[in-house]
Design an enzyme around this catalytic site. Sequence first.
Site, PDB file in Angstrom:
ATOM      1  N   GLU A  17       0.837  -1.201   0.000  1.00  0.00           N
ATOM      2  CA  GLU A  17       0.000   0.000   0.000  1.00  0.00           C
ATOM      3  C   GLU A  17       0.869   1.247   0.000  1.00  0.00           C
ATOM      4  O   GLU A  17       1.778   1.397   0.834  1.00  0.00           O
ATOM      5  CB  GLU A  17      -0.885  -0.031   1.253  1.00  0.00           C
ATOM      6  CG  GLU A  17      -2.023   0.942   1.243  1.00  0.00           C
ATOM      7  CD  GLU A  17      -3.132   0.601   0.247  1.00  0.00           C
ATOM      8  OE1 GLU A  17      -3.634  -0.524   0.262  1.00  0.00           O
ATOM      9  OE2 GLU A  17      -3.482   1.490  -0.554  1.00  0.00           O
ATOM     10  N   ASN A  45      -6.694  11.096  -4.024  1.00  0.00           N
ATOM     11  CA  ASN A  45      -7.005  11.299  -2.603  1.00  0.00           C
ATOM     12  C   ASN A  45      -5.903  12.093  -1.927  1.00  0.00           C
ATOM     13  O   ASN A  45      -4.767  12.078  -2.400  1.00  0.00           O
ATOM     14  CB  ASN A  45      -7.112   9.931  -1.909  1.00  0.00           C
ATOM     15  CG  ASN A  45      -8.249   9.097  -2.461  1.00  0.00           C
ATOM     16  OD1 ASN A  45      -9.334   9.591  -2.675  1.00  0.00           O
ATOM     17  ND2 ASN A  45      -7.979   7.829  -2.709  1.00  0.00           N
TER      18      ASN A  45
HETATM   19  N1  LIG Z   1      -9.490   6.185  -5.560  1.00  0.00           N
HETATM   20  C1  LIG Z   1      -8.687   5.203  -5.298  1.00  0.00           C
HETATM   21  O1  LIG Z   1      -9.109   4.096  -4.921  1.00  0.00           O
HETATM   22  C2  LIG Z   1      -7.232   5.386  -5.440  1.00  0.00           C
HETATM   23  C3  LIG Z   1      -6.709   6.627  -5.621  1.00  0.00           C
HETATM   24  N2  LIG Z   1      -5.358   6.779  -5.764  1.00  0.00           N
HETATM   25  C4  LIG Z   1      -4.869   8.147  -5.869  1.00  0.00           C
HETATM   26  O2  LIG Z   1      -4.296   8.340  -7.139  1.00  0.00           O
HETATM   27  C5  LIG Z   1      -3.257   9.284  -7.030  1.00  0.00           C
HETATM   28  C6  LIG Z   1      -2.039   8.770  -7.762  1.00  0.00           C
HETATM   29  O3  LIG Z   1      -1.597   7.581  -7.178  1.00  0.00           O
HETATM   30  P1  LIG Z   1      -0.498   6.685  -7.915  1.00  0.00           P
HETATM   31  O4  LIG Z   1      -0.909   6.352  -9.273  1.00  0.00           O
HETATM   32  O5  LIG Z   1      -0.177   5.587  -7.016  1.00  0.00           O
HETATM   33  O6  LIG Z   1       0.708   7.706  -7.957  1.00  0.00           O
HETATM   34  P2  LIG Z   1       1.978   7.697  -8.895  1.00  0.00           P
HETATM   35  O7  LIG Z   1       2.964   8.564  -8.254  1.00  0.00           O
HETATM   36  O8  LIG Z   1       2.349   6.307  -9.231  1.00  0.00           O
HETATM   37  O9  LIG Z   1       1.451   8.393 -10.248  1.00  0.00           O
HETATM   38  C7  LIG Z   1       1.141   9.732 -10.359  1.00  0.00           C
HETATM   39  C8  LIG Z   1       1.104  10.085 -11.811  1.00  0.00           C
HETATM   40  O10 LIG Z   1       0.598  11.398 -11.928  1.00  0.00           O
HETATM   41  C9  LIG Z   1       1.440  12.128 -12.794  1.00  0.00           C
HETATM   42  N3  LIG Z   1       1.378  13.544 -12.490  1.00  0.00           N
HETATM   43  C10 LIG Z   1       1.835  14.194 -11.408  1.00  0.00           C
HETATM   44  N4  LIG Z   1       1.588  15.506 -11.509  1.00  0.00           N
HETATM   45  C11 LIG Z   1       0.975  15.692 -12.687  1.00  0.00           C
HETATM   46  C12 LIG Z   1       0.478  16.823 -13.373  1.00  0.00           C
HETATM   47  N5  LIG Z   1       0.537  18.042 -12.847  1.00  0.00           N
HETATM   48  N6  LIG Z   1      -0.083  16.639 -14.576  1.00  0.00           N
HETATM   49  C13 LIG Z   1      -0.164  15.417 -15.116  1.00  0.00           C
HETATM   50  N7  LIG Z   1       0.275  14.309 -14.501  1.00  0.00           N
HETATM   51  C14 LIG Z   1       0.835  14.440 -13.313  1.00  0.00           C
HETATM   52  C15 LIG Z   1       2.812  11.552 -12.583  1.00  0.00           C
HETATM   53  O11 LIG Z   1       3.613  11.896 -13.693  1.00  0.00           O
HETATM   54  P3  LIG Z   1       5.148  11.472 -13.853  1.00  0.00           P
HETATM   55  O12 LIG Z   1       5.097   9.991 -14.069  1.00  0.00           O
HETATM   56  O13 LIG Z   1       5.600  12.225 -15.024  1.00  0.00           O
HETATM   57  O14 LIG Z   1       5.822  11.826 -12.562  1.00  0.00           O
HETATM   58  C16 LIG Z   1       2.473  10.065 -12.481  1.00  0.00           C
HETATM   59  O15 LIG Z   1       2.370   9.497 -13.760  1.00  0.00           O
HETATM   60  C17 LIG Z   1      -3.041   9.547  -5.543  1.00  0.00           C
HETATM   61  O16 LIG Z   1      -3.639  10.748  -5.199  1.00  0.00           O
HETATM   62  C18 LIG Z   1      -3.782   8.428  -4.867  1.00  0.00           C
HETATM   63  O17 LIG Z   1      -4.340   8.819  -3.647  1.00  0.00           O
HETATM   64  C19 LIG Z   1      -4.503   5.734  -5.774  1.00  0.00           C
HETATM   65  C20 LIG Z   1      -4.966   4.470  -5.582  1.00  0.00           C
HETATM   66  C21 LIG Z   1      -6.378   4.208  -5.363  1.00  0.00           C
HETATM   67  C1  LIG Z   2      -7.248   4.724  -1.888  1.00  0.00           C
HETATM   68  C2  LIG Z   2      -5.837   4.495  -1.964  1.00  0.00           C
HETATM   69  O1  LIG Z   2      -5.386   3.372  -1.849  1.00  0.00           O
HETATM   70  C3  LIG Z   2      -4.958   5.597  -2.224  1.00  0.00           C
HETATM   71  O2  LIG Z   2      -5.420   6.721  -2.433  1.00  0.00           O
HETATM   72  O3  LIG Z   2      -3.754   5.367  -2.221  1.00  0.00           O
HETATM   73 MG   LIG Z   3      -3.308   3.366  -1.503  1.00  0.00          MG
END
Ligand SMILES: NC(=O)C1=CN([C@@H]2O[C@H](COP(=O)(O)OP(=O)(O)OC[C@H]3O[C@@H](n4cnc5c(N)ncnc54)[C@H](OP(=O)(O)O)[C@@H]3O)[C@@H](O)[C@H]2O)C=CC1
Ligand SMILES: CC(=O)C(=O)O
Ligand SMILES: [Mg+2]
Length: 641
Positions: free
Chosen positions: A332, A497
Site C-alpha cells: 500500500e 485522494n
Molecule cells: N481512488 C482510489 O481508490 C485510489 C486513488 N489513488 C490516488 O491516485 C493518485 C495517484 O496515485 P499513484 O498512481 O499511485 O501515484 P503515482 O505517483 O504512481 O502516479 C502519479 C502520476 O501522476 C502524474 N502527475 C503528477 N503531476 C501531474 C500533473 N501536474 N499533470 C499530469 N500528470 C501528473 C505523474 O507523472 P510522472 O510519471 O511524469 O511523474 C504520475 O504518472 C493519488 O492521489 C492516490 O491517492 C490511488 C490508488 C487508489
Molecule cells: C485509496 C488508496 O489506496 C490511495 O489513495 O492510495
Molecule cells: Mg493506496
Amino acid sequence: MFSSNAYSFMCKPGIGGWSSCSNLSASQRKLLGSSSRITCCAPTNSKSHGGVVMENETNGSSTVDDFDVNPIPSGGVRDVYGEDKATEDQFVTPWSISVASGYSLLRDPHYNKGLAFTEKERDAHYLRGLLPPSVISQETQVTKMIRHIRQYEVPLHKYIAMMDLQERNERLFYKLLLDHVEELLPVVYTPTVGEACQKYGSIFMHPQGLYISLKEKGRILEVLRNWPEKNIQVIVVTDGERILGLGDLGCQGMGIPVGKLSLYSALGGVRPSACLPITIDVGTNNQKLLHDELYFGLRHKRATGQEYTELLHEFMNAVKQNYGERILVQFEDFANHNAFDLLEKYRSTHLVFNDDIQGTASVVLAGVVSALKLVGGDLTDHRFLFLGAGEAGTGIAELIALETSKRTNVPLDEVRKNIWLVDSKGLIVSSRKESLQHFKKPWAHEHEPVKELVDAVKEIKPTVLIGTSGQGRTFTKDVIEAMASINEKPIILSLSNPTSQSECTAEEAYTWSQGRAIFASGSPFAPVEYDGKVFVPGQANNAYIFPGFGLGLIMSGTIRVHDDLLLAASEALASQVTQKDYDKGLIYPPFSNIRKISARIAANVAAKAYELGLATSLPQPKDLVKFAESSMYTPLYRGYR
Ligand SMILES: NC(=O)C1=CN([C@@H]2O[C@H](COP(=O)(O)OP(=O)(O)OC[C@H]3O[C@@H](n4cnc5c(N)ncnc54)[C@H](OP(=O)(O)O)[C@@H]3O)[C@@H](O)[C@H]2O)C=CC1
Ligand SMILES: CC(=O)C(=O)O
Ligand SMILES: [Mg+2]
C-alpha cells in the site's frame, strides 16, 4: 489491537487456514470456550515456522491448518513451547497462560465491553466496583458513541476519538463503524486519514501496528514474533513514500495500513486479530519531517538500491517463514519506482496484492462497466484518457484493456490503442518511448506531442476521463467543458485522494458539464444541487474491492493472485449496482450494503481461484456466498463464563 491477558495456549507451528486445530486436546478445546486464543511460539532464530494463533468466533471456524512443518510423533510428548527444539544458544519466548479479569479485563480492548458487562460477568470477573452500577446494551453504547463522535466538528478530532475507541473496546469500534459506515468511513479512511498521517507525530498516543526499520535489518523474524497475535492472515504494509496524494510521509504513513486493516475487518469481515499493519522505515526524503522534533521515524534520507531491496527481501522471507504460504501481503502506498518491481518480484513466490495498482484497477473497471448502462455502448466503443500514468493510472488502463480484449477477442496491443495517458510531461506518445518508465511504454501511441490536458482532451476526444495524478484541481473548467462538448454524458472519475488532491470537486463536475457528467471520486463528496436537481456523487475507491477480495483469497486458501481474480472481483462489484442506483446516476452500490457486497466479491474471487487451481482449502464449499458470510467476523459481544 493488543491483548495481553487472554487465555493462551501453545500449539504446533503451522500456517493460518480455516480447518481445525488438530493439536488441541478435548479438554483444551472445552477450556477455551468462546473468547480464547491459542498462542504458539518457536525459538527465536529457529528455522521452523513461528506459530499460529486461532481464535474462536461464533461460527466455530478455526484456523490452524495442515501445513505441519513439525509433525507430532503419535504417542510422543509434544514440544508445544518450542523449548526442546531450541538449541542452547537459542532463546525461547516465555509465553504464559493467563485469564483476564478485573482491571486488566477492562483495559484489554479485545475483551473489554465497558458498561455492557452483565451482572453475572461483573461477579465472575472481579469487576464489581470497577464500573458504575448501570448495565447497558451494545446497541445503547453505539448510540452513545455516535453522539459523542458527532459532537466534534473537526474531522481529525473525530478520527482521534475513533482511534481511542479502537484501543479501548475493539468490538464496539467495529459495531459503530459498521452501523454508521457511510458517516464514519471518511473519518477512519480517506480523507481524514490523510490529515492524520500528516500530523501523526503530534496525535500519536498509542503505538499501532508494527514498525520495521533499517535498525532491525538481520532480525526481522524476531520483530514479527513480538507481535502479540500469531494467527495473522493479512498484512498491509507501506514504506510511507506515496501516502495518498500527499507524498512522502515516512513512518507517519502507519495511519494507512491501520486504516486499511480496519476496513478489512469492518467491510470484509476478516477478524481484527488476524490483521497486521506494518510500516517499513527506510528513512524519509521529507525535509519538514526530518526537521520536526515530534517525528518518530528514522532521521535520514531514504535508503535506496541494494540496501532497500535487501531489507524488503528479508521482510518478505520472514513473513512467509513466520506465517506460511497463505499469508496475504497487501502493498500500500509505495512510490511507483518500487511498487511495480515489488509486485513483479514477489507475485510468483508470495500471495501479494498491490492495492493501488490492482485493487484500484478492479474498482474502476467495475465503475466503468456500470457507467456503460447509463451512457450506452460496450467497452470497445469508448475512449479513455488518464491524467496520471503511475500505479493507479496504468493499473486501471491495463485491466480495462484486459477485460476488453477478453470480451472481444481483439489482441491486447490493439485494444490499448483506445487508451491514452498524460503524465507530468504531457501526453504519452511514441516519440517519448525511450525515456519512459517501463509501465508507461505500452501506452506510447503514435501521436504528436501534446503538453496540456485540455488539448489532449480536444485531440483524443475521450468518452471517459480518469484522474490519477495526485494533483488537485487539474480538471479545470476548460477540461470539463471540453469533455461536455464532446460527450452527451461524459464519464469523469476524479480518483486522487484525499479531497484536497481530487482532480475536481463534484460541484465542479456537475456545474461545468451542465449536470450531464457521470461522476465519481476517490474521496467522498456531498450531494450537489444543480439546476433544481440533486446529484449524488459515487465514491470510486479501492475500499470496495480489497476487503472482499482479501476475504475471498483467505477463505479459499488461495496462494497466488492472478489477474482473473481481479476481473472476478470487478464483475461481482458491478453486478451489485441496482436500477435504483442507476436512477440516481450512481455507478457504485452504496457502502451501507458493503458486507453483502464483500461477500459476493469474496465468493466470485474464490470461485475463480478454485477454477484456476489456485485455492488450497478443499473441498470447495458448495455455496461460496453463504460460506463467505458465515466466515465473517461479527463485532457483537460474546458472553464470558
Ligand atoms: N481512488 C482510489 O481508490 C485510489 C486513488 N489513488 C490516488 O491516485 C493518485 C495517484 O496515485 P499513484 O498512481 O499511485 O501515484 P503515482 O505517483 O504512481 O502516479 C502519479 C502520476 O501522476 C502524474 N502527475 C503528477 N503531476 C501531474 C500533473 N501536474 N499533470 C499530469 N500528470 C501528473 C505523474 O507523472 P510522472 O510519471 O511524469 O511523474 C504520475 O504518472 C493519488 O492521489 C492516490 O491517492 C490511488 C490508488 C487508489
Ligand atoms: C485509496 C488508496 O489506496 C490511495 O489513495 O492510495
Ligand atoms: Mg493506496
